[in-house]
Write a protein that holds these residues in place. Structure first.
Motif, PDB file in Angstrom:
ATOM      1  N   GLY A  50       0.787  -1.224   0.000  1.00 19.85           N
ATOM      2  CA  GLY A  50       0.000   0.000   0.000  1.00 19.85           C
ATOM      3  C   GLY A  50       0.819   1.274   0.000  1.00 19.85           C
ATOM      4  N   ASP A  51       2.080   1.186  -0.373  1.00 21.78           N
ATOM      5  CA  ASP A  51       2.938   2.371  -0.443  1.00 21.78           C
ATOM      6  C   ASP A  51       2.842   2.960  -1.855  1.00 21.78           C
ATOM      7  OD1 ASP A  51       4.826   4.350  -0.222  1.00 21.78           O
ATOM      8  OD2 ASP A  51       6.548   2.990  -0.175  1.00 21.78           O
ATOM      9  N   PHE A  52       1.696   3.557  -2.153  1.00 16.40           N
ATOM     10  CA  PHE A  52       1.458   4.064  -3.495  1.00 16.40           C
ATOM     11  C   PHE A  52       2.293   5.305  -3.794  1.00 16.40           C
ATOM     12  CE2 PHE A  52      -2.246   1.469  -2.552  1.00 16.40           C
ATOM     13  CZ  PHE A  52      -2.188   0.607  -3.641  1.00 16.40           C
ATOM     14  N   GLU A  53       2.643   6.051  -2.783  1.00 14.87           N
ATOM     15  CA  GLU A  53       3.544   7.194  -2.998  1.00 14.87           C
ATOM     16  C   GLU A  53       4.932   6.693  -3.396  1.00 14.87           C
ATOM     17  OE1 GLU A  53       2.855  10.728  -0.234  1.00 14.87           O
ATOM     18  OE2 GLU A  53       1.852   9.061   0.817  1.00 14.87           O
ATOM     19  N   GLY A  54       5.405   5.639  -2.749  1.00 17.27           N
ATOM     20  CA  GLY A  54       6.687   5.038  -3.109  1.00 17.27           C
ATOM     21  C   GLY A  54       6.654   4.467  -4.514  1.00 17.27           C
ATOM     22  N   ALA A  55       5.558   3.791  -4.857  1.00 25.98           N
ATOM     23  CA  ALA A  55       5.406   3.245  -6.208  1.00 25.98           C
ATOM     24  C   ALA A  55       5.353   4.376  -7.235  1.00 25.98           C
ATOM     25  CB  ALA A  55       4.149   2.386  -6.288  1.00 25.98           C
ATOM     26  N   TRP A  56       4.689   5.458  -6.891  1.00 24.10           N
ATOM     27  CA  TRP A  56       4.580   6.620  -7.788  1.00 24.10           C
ATOM     28  C   TRP A  56       5.960   7.189  -8.126  1.00 24.10           C
ATOM     29  CZ3 TRP A  56       1.515   8.510 -11.199  1.00 24.10           C
ATOM     30  CH2 TRP A  56       1.540   9.850 -11.566  1.00 24.10           C
ATOM     31  N   ASN A  57       6.884   7.112  -7.182  1.00 19.67           N
ATOM     32  CA  ASN A  57       8.240   7.614  -7.426  1.00 19.67           C
ATOM     33  C   ASN A  57       9.012   6.774  -8.438  1.00 19.67           C
ATOM     34  OD1 ASN A  57       8.132   9.883  -5.757  1.00 19.67           O
ATOM     35  ND2 ASN A  57       8.519   8.635  -3.962  1.00 19.67           N
ATOM     36  N   MET A  58       8.544   5.568  -8.727  1.00 18.84           N
ATOM     37  CA  MET A  58       9.202   4.718  -9.721  1.00 18.84           C
ATOM     38  C   MET A  58       8.660   4.944 -11.127  1.00 18.84           C
ATOM     39  SD  MET A  58       9.542   1.205  -7.611  1.00 18.84           S
ATOM     40  CE  MET A  58       9.805   1.286  -5.849  1.00 18.84           C
ATOM     41  N   VAL A  59       7.611   5.761 -11.231  1.00 14.90           N
ATOM     42  CA  VAL A  59       7.037   6.107 -12.527  1.00 14.90           C
ATOM     43  C   VAL A  59       7.929   7.166 -13.175  1.00 14.90           C
ATOM     44  CG1 VAL A  59       5.028   7.130 -13.679  1.00 14.90           C
ATOM     45  CG2 VAL A  59       4.706   5.554 -11.749  1.00 14.90           C
ATOM     46  N   GLU A  60       8.101   7.040 -14.488  1.00 14.90           N
ATOM     47  CA  GLU A  60       9.008   7.971 -15.167  1.00 14.90           C
ATOM     48  C   GLU A  60       8.581   9.417 -14.948  1.00 14.90           C
ATOM     49  OE1 GLU A  60       9.302   7.720 -19.428  1.00 14.90           O
ATOM     50  OE2 GLU A  60       7.150   7.574 -19.664  1.00 14.90           O
ATOM     51  N   PRO A  61       9.534  10.319 -14.772  1.00 11.88           N
ATOM     52  CA  PRO A  61       9.225  11.726 -14.479  1.00 11.88           C
ATOM     53  C   PRO A  61       8.325  12.391 -15.521  1.00 11.88           C
ATOM     54  CG  PRO A  61      11.542  11.295 -14.075  1.00 11.88           C
ATOM     55  CD  PRO A  61      10.973  10.061 -14.716  1.00 11.88           C
ATOM     56  N   GLU A  62       8.483  12.071 -16.790  1.00  7.52           N
ATOM     57  CA  GLU A  62       7.652  12.681 -17.837  1.00  7.52           C
ATOM     58  C   GLU A  62       6.180  12.315 -17.641  1.00  7.52           C
ATOM     59  OE1 GLU A  62      10.384  10.779 -18.590  1.00  7.52           O
ATOM     60  OE2 GLU A  62      11.780  12.333 -19.235  1.00  7.52           O
ATOM     61  N   TYR A  63       5.938  11.060 -17.293  1.00  5.95           N
ATOM     62  CA  TYR A  63       4.560  10.611 -17.053  1.00  5.95           C
ATOM     63  C   TYR A  63       3.983  11.339 -15.835  1.00  5.95           C
ATOM     64  CZ  TYR A  63       0.519   7.584 -16.394  1.00  5.95           C
ATOM     65  OH  TYR A  63      -0.760   7.111 -16.265  1.00  5.95           O
ATOM     66  N   ARG A  64       4.775  11.416 -14.764  1.00  4.08           N
ATOM     67  CA  ARG A  64       4.295  12.084 -13.551  1.00  4.08           C
ATOM     68  C   ARG A  64       3.979  13.556 -13.817  1.00  4.08           C
ATOM     69  NH1 ARG A  64       8.914   9.581 -10.361  1.00  4.08           N
ATOM     70  NH2 ARG A  64       9.711  11.691 -10.479  1.00  4.08           N
ATOM     71  N   GLU A  65       4.780  14.177 -14.671  1.00  4.17           N
ATOM     72  CA  GLU A  65       4.548  15.575 -14.997  1.00  4.17           C
ATOM     73  C   GLU A  65       3.263  15.756 -15.803  1.00  4.17           C
ATOM     74  OE1 GLU A  65       6.808  18.786 -17.757  1.00  4.17           O
ATOM     75  OE2 GLU A  65       8.056  17.814 -16.240  1.00  4.17           O
ATOM     76  N   LYS A  66       3.016  14.850 -16.746  1.00  2.00           N
ATOM     77  CA  LYS A  66       1.810  14.936 -17.587  1.00  2.00           C
ATOM     78  C   LYS A  66       0.550  14.497 -16.845  1.00  2.00           C
ATOM     79  CE  LYS A  66       4.185  14.230 -21.962  1.00  2.00           C
ATOM     80  NZ  LYS A  66       4.425  13.298 -23.061  1.00  2.00           N
ATOM     81  N   HIS A  67       0.692  13.634 -15.865  1.00  2.00           N
ATOM     82  CA  HIS A  67      -0.447  13.094 -15.110  1.00  2.00           C
ATOM     83  C   HIS A  67      -0.191  13.251 -13.604  1.00  2.00           C
ATOM     84  CE1 HIS A  67      -0.075  10.757 -18.888  1.00  2.00           C
ATOM     85  NE2 HIS A  67      -1.381  10.937 -18.945  1.00  2.00           N
ATOM     86  N   PRO A  68      -0.168  14.467 -13.099  1.00  2.00           N
ATOM     87  CA  PRO A  68       0.157  14.644 -11.677  1.00  2.00           C
ATOM     88  C   PRO A  68      -0.870  13.948 -10.773  1.00  2.00           C
ATOM     89  CG  PRO A  68      -0.577  16.711 -12.656  1.00  2.00           C
ATOM     90  CD  PRO A  68      -0.494  15.715 -13.760  1.00  2.00           C
ATOM     91  N   MET A  69      -0.379  13.389  -9.683  1.00  2.00           N
ATOM     92  CA  MET A  69      -1.234  12.711  -8.700  1.00  2.00           C
ATOM     93  C   MET A  69      -1.841  13.762  -7.785  1.00  2.00           C
ATOM     94  SD  MET A  69      -2.050   9.596  -7.267  1.00  2.00           S
ATOM     95  CE  MET A  69      -0.732   8.500  -7.696  1.00  2.00           C
ATOM     96  N   LEU A 133       8.900   3.031 -14.790  1.00  2.00           N
ATOM     97  CA  LEU A 133       7.582   2.561 -15.200  1.00  2.00           C
ATOM     98  C   LEU A 133       6.954   3.615 -16.097  1.00  2.00           C
ATOM     99  CD1 LEU A 133       5.452   0.281 -14.683  1.00  2.00           C
ATOM    100  CD2 LEU A 133       4.537   1.781 -12.905  1.00  2.00           C
ATOM    101  N   THR A 134       6.524   3.236 -17.285  1.00  2.00           N
ATOM    102  CA  THR A 134       5.951   4.200 -18.225  1.00  2.00           C
ATOM    103  C   THR A 134       4.427   4.134 -18.278  1.00  2.00           C
ATOM    104  OG1 THR A 134       6.143   2.670 -20.097  1.00  2.00           O
ATOM    105  CG2 THR A 134       8.005   4.155 -19.686  1.00  2.00           C
ATOM    106  N   SER A 135       3.834   3.165 -17.599  1.00  2.00           N
ATOM    107  CA  SER A 135       2.384   2.971 -17.692  1.00  2.00           C
ATOM    108  C   SER A 135       1.599   3.574 -16.532  1.00  2.00           C
ATOM    109  CB  SER A 135       2.073   1.471 -17.788  1.00  2.00           C
ATOM    110  OG  SER A 135       2.677   0.764 -16.728  1.00  2.00           O
ATOM    111  N   GLY A 136       2.271   4.135 -15.556  1.00  2.00           N
ATOM    112  CA  GLY A 136       1.572   4.713 -14.416  1.00  2.00           C
ATOM    113  C   GLY A 136       1.095   3.651 -13.446  1.00  2.00           C
ATOM    114  N   LEU A 137       0.482   4.081 -12.361  1.00  2.00           N
ATOM    115  CA  LEU A 137      -0.018   3.152 -11.341  1.00  2.00           C
ATOM    116  C   LEU A 137      -1.273   2.442 -11.868  1.00  2.00           C
ATOM    117  CD1 LEU A 137       0.270   5.262  -8.061  1.00  2.00           C
ATOM    118  CD2 LEU A 137       1.889   3.624  -9.004  1.00  2.00           C
ATOM    119  N   PRO A 138      -1.584   1.294 -11.290  1.00  2.00           N
ATOM    120  CA  PRO A 138      -2.793   0.581 -11.719  1.00  2.00           C
ATOM    121  C   PRO A 138      -4.041   1.426 -11.473  1.00  2.00           C
ATOM    122  CG  PRO A 138      -1.555  -0.714 -10.100  1.00  2.00           C
ATOM    123  CD  PRO A 138      -0.875   0.596 -10.230  1.00  2.00           C
ATOM    124  N   ASP A 139      -4.976   1.361 -12.412  1.00  2.00           N
ATOM    125  CA  ASP A 139      -6.258   2.034 -12.257  1.00  2.00           C
ATOM    126  C   ASP A 139      -7.236   1.018 -11.661  1.00  2.00           C
ATOM    127  OD1 ASP A 139      -8.608   3.427 -12.361  1.00  2.00           O
ATOM    128  OD2 ASP A 139      -8.600   3.712 -14.535  1.00  2.00           O
TER     129      ASP A 139
END
Length: 144
Positions: A50-69, A133-139
């Protein structure tokens, strides 16, 4: 061991260079493969615990920038618990990898459990020398 007399010194040098390049490429691919396994294990552990913030940090920065949490999205992740996380299949190339995952999800409020499939897409980032990770967190809600 001596080289046959008909092989020139330059031919031996080229052959040695080719062997070194192949060995280096194999070692590099093996090193990337090991790094991929480590990051996928860390990512799956973060999701399972359940550490979704930690998992989010493994998502590529470009994806995180385009899809902010947003805080609302993060709160939705806090409302679930992952009951299982199983690899169904995996394919890896030199710079990309894909894993098909079966995830069990429990809603903390209703205690209802369901299962879903998720496809992880990974890319090796040569600049940071890391897999991202380029696909983001699971929906878990699929548009709900």
């Amino acid at each position: 061991m001596r080289s046959p007399p008909h092989v020139s010194a330059s031919a031996r040098a080229v052959l040695l260079l080719c062997v070194l390049l192949v060995v280096t490429a194999c070692a590099s691919a093996r090193g990337r493969g090991d790094a991929l396994q480590r990051v996928q294990y860390a990512y799956s552990a973060a999701i399972r615990w359940g550490d979704f913030e930690g998992a989010w940090n493994m998502v590529e920065p470009e994806y995180r920038e385009k899809h902010p949490m947003t805080e609302v999205q993060l709160e939705r992740y806090r409302q679930i618990q992952v009951s299982h996380y199983r690899d169904l299949s995996a394919q890896a190339g030199e710079d990309t990898a894909v894993r098909e995952i079966d995830i069990g999800v429990i809603n903390r409020h209703t205690m209802a459990e369901r299962s879903l499939r998720y496809q992880e897409a990974w890319r090796y980032d040569a600049d940071s020398r890391a897999w991202v990770l380029t696909s983001g967190l699971p929906d878990f809600w699929r548009g709900e």
